[in-house]
Design an enzyme around this catalytic site. Structure first.
Site, mmCIF file in Angstrom:
data_model
loop_
_atom_site.group_PDB
_atom_site.id
_atom_site.type_symbol
_atom_site.label_atom_id
_atom_site.label_comp_id
_atom_site.label_asym_id
_atom_site.label_seq_id
_atom_site.Cartn_x
_atom_site.Cartn_y
_atom_site.Cartn_z
ATOM 1 N N GLY A 125 22.392 -37.050 -2.707
ATOM 2 C CA GLY A 125 21.616 -35.911 -3.199
ATOM 3 C C GLY A 125 22.506 -34.739 -3.576
ATOM 4 O O GLY A 125 22.372 -34.155 -4.661
ATOM 5 N N HIS A 126 23.432 -34.381 -2.683
ATOM 6 C CA HIS A 126 24.383 -33.309 -2.987
ATOM 7 C C HIS A 126 25.244 -33.671 -4.195
ATOM 8 O O HIS A 126 25.498 -32.839 -5.072
ATOM 9 C CB HIS A 126 25.324 -33.063 -1.794
ATOM 10 C CG HIS A 126 24.640 -32.639 -0.541
ATOM 11 N ND1 HIS A 126 24.573 -33.455 0.565
ATOM 12 C CD2 HIS A 126 24.015 -31.494 -0.195
ATOM 13 C CE1 HIS A 126 23.934 -32.824 1.546
ATOM 14 N NE2 HIS A 126 23.580 -31.639 1.101
ATOM 15 N N SER A 274 19.057 -37.119 3.252
ATOM 16 C CA SER A 274 19.269 -35.940 4.073
ATOM 17 C C SER A 274 20.452 -36.189 4.989
ATOM 18 O O SER A 274 20.675 -37.325 5.443
ATOM 19 C CB SER A 274 18.025 -35.640 4.913
ATOM 20 O OG SER A 274 18.295 -34.655 5.901
ATOM 21 N N SER A 275 21.197 -35.139 5.277
ATOM 22 C CA SER A 275 22.320 -35.261 6.203
ATOM 23 C C SER A 275 21.855 -35.646 7.594
ATOM 24 O O SER A 275 22.613 -36.239 8.375
ATOM 25 C CB SER A 275 23.098 -33.933 6.261
ATOM 26 O OG SER A 275 23.597 -33.590 4.986
#
Length: 377
Positions: A125-126, A274-275
């Site tokens: 995502g990042h 998500s992390s």
């Protein structure tokens, strides 16, 4: 004809970007080796300090004077000898505000700067945000900073993943030029007393679940924008309320930055990346797709309203659909909220019509808090 196009591309894109010279020097040396560029081209690159990633992508887009020769060139084995980002100098890390500001001030006013703020522990995502920034800007700056002011009591600040070395490598591969990685003491000095406190956000559902979270987000984003002064800033739709908040800050405080909201990146089964997903056990990970399934069910109800002779839906109907699916999963120990909110303000809606809404939720799966949302239009 090809030589002329390369030189034109160099002049256009090798502006004063402040990117390390070694990247473009190596690139131009490779072009020269195959008689694809002139000394003048290399001099332009050296003067401009251009990013190899930006140069090559724009070269590929703009070399149109002889399309057949262009395609042959790009597919030839010679192109494989052009240095990759992995083999070039890593993105420059800036641990201080003074350092990143000095670099930013060195850019020509015409240079566009893309900015990707992160808290590290990067996932696809990042990285998709970084790729978008790389494609749309002359220079790309990312930040890696775990902001303590947006974490509440009992949250996971102390155990939040820290993998700076890996993150820097990932960003370098994409072509990020500079990474701002300050300490908490650097961002919040001992006499720090000023916060940005957005009105109303503590009353939305995510704000109720995380008191003062949005004050922390608003403060750090304002500080980062003031430090980096980007042309464009990139955020993911997964944090829906944060996206609305940041647009509100930029508009209310007259900030000269374009906020780009990119689609949520998902795993194959639909789980939003998500992390915090690394905290899930294998059993929990296998069941986590239920979160997106619940949101998709709400979308189906919304999109089928006309076939049922309805122009508007009761928000409660959408909430019930989502809740019913979440409640079928025993590993979900708590459903903190399912919210049906306005797209622009995140304020709750009682009815949903053609203007659409954001359906967002937060739940605890095992011991991990998961959030997700879906935009209905």
């Amino acid at each position: 004809m090809i030589i002329t196009s390369i030189n034109t591309t160099c002049k256009r894109f090798c502006t004063n970007t402040g990117v390390l010279r070694t990247r473009t020097t190596a690139l131009c040396n490779s072009f020269n080796k195959y008689n694809l560029a002139t000394t003048r081209c290399q001099e332009q690159c050296l003067r401009g300090h251009a990013s190899s990633a930006s140069f090559r992508s724009n070269y590929q887009r703009n070399l149109s004077t002889n399309r057949k020769a262009h395609l042959n060139l790009l597919s030839s084995s010679n192109m494989s000898t052009i240095p990759t980002v992995e083999s070039m100098t890593r993105a420059t890390i800036h641990p201080t505000i003074e350092s990143i500001r000095s670099v930013r001030k060195s850019f020509d006013p015409s240079v566009s700067v893309g900015f990707v703020p992160t808290m590290g522990a990067l996932h696809e995502g990042h990285l998709s945000l970084a790729r978008a920034a790389r494609a749309q800007n002359d220079v790309v700056i990312a930040s890696i900073f775990v902001n303590p002011t947006q974490f509440g009591e009992g949250e996971d600040l102390e155990k939040y993943p820290n993998q700076l070395e890996k993150d820097v490598n990932l960003l370098t591969e994409i072509g990020v030029d500079h990474i701002f990685a300050p300490s908490s003491d650097m961002m919040y000095g001992k006499n720090h007393a000023t916060y940005v406190d957005p009105k109303g956000f503590n009353e939305i559902r995510e704000g109720i679940s995380r008191p003062n979270h949005f004050r922390g987000v608003a403060t750090v984003v304002t500080k980062l924008f003031n430090i980096v002064t980007p042309t464009n800033a990139y955020f993911g739709q997964k944090d829906a309320a944060q996206c609305v908040l940041i647009r509100r800050i930029v508009d209310d405080l007259d900030m000269d930055v374009n906020v780009q909201i990119m689609d949520t990146v998902r795993e194959r089964d639909g789980l939003a990346m998500s992390s915090r997903n690394v905290y899930l056990t294998s059993e929990e990970r296998g069941k986590a797709h239920v979160v997106y399934q619940a949101l998709c069910a709400a979308r189906e109800v919304f999109e089928s309203r006309y076939s049922r002779g309805m122009e508007e839906l009761e928000s409660n109907d959408l909430q019930e659909v989502v809740l019913n699916i979440l409640e079928t999963e025993p590993l979900i120990t708590e459903i903190q909220y399912v919210a049906i909110d306005d797209l622009e303000t995140m304020q709750p809606l009682t009815k949903v019509g053609n203007d659409g809404c954001i359906v967002s939720l937060a739940c605890i799966l095992g011991s991990v808090r998961l959030i997700d949302n879906i935009v209905l239009r």
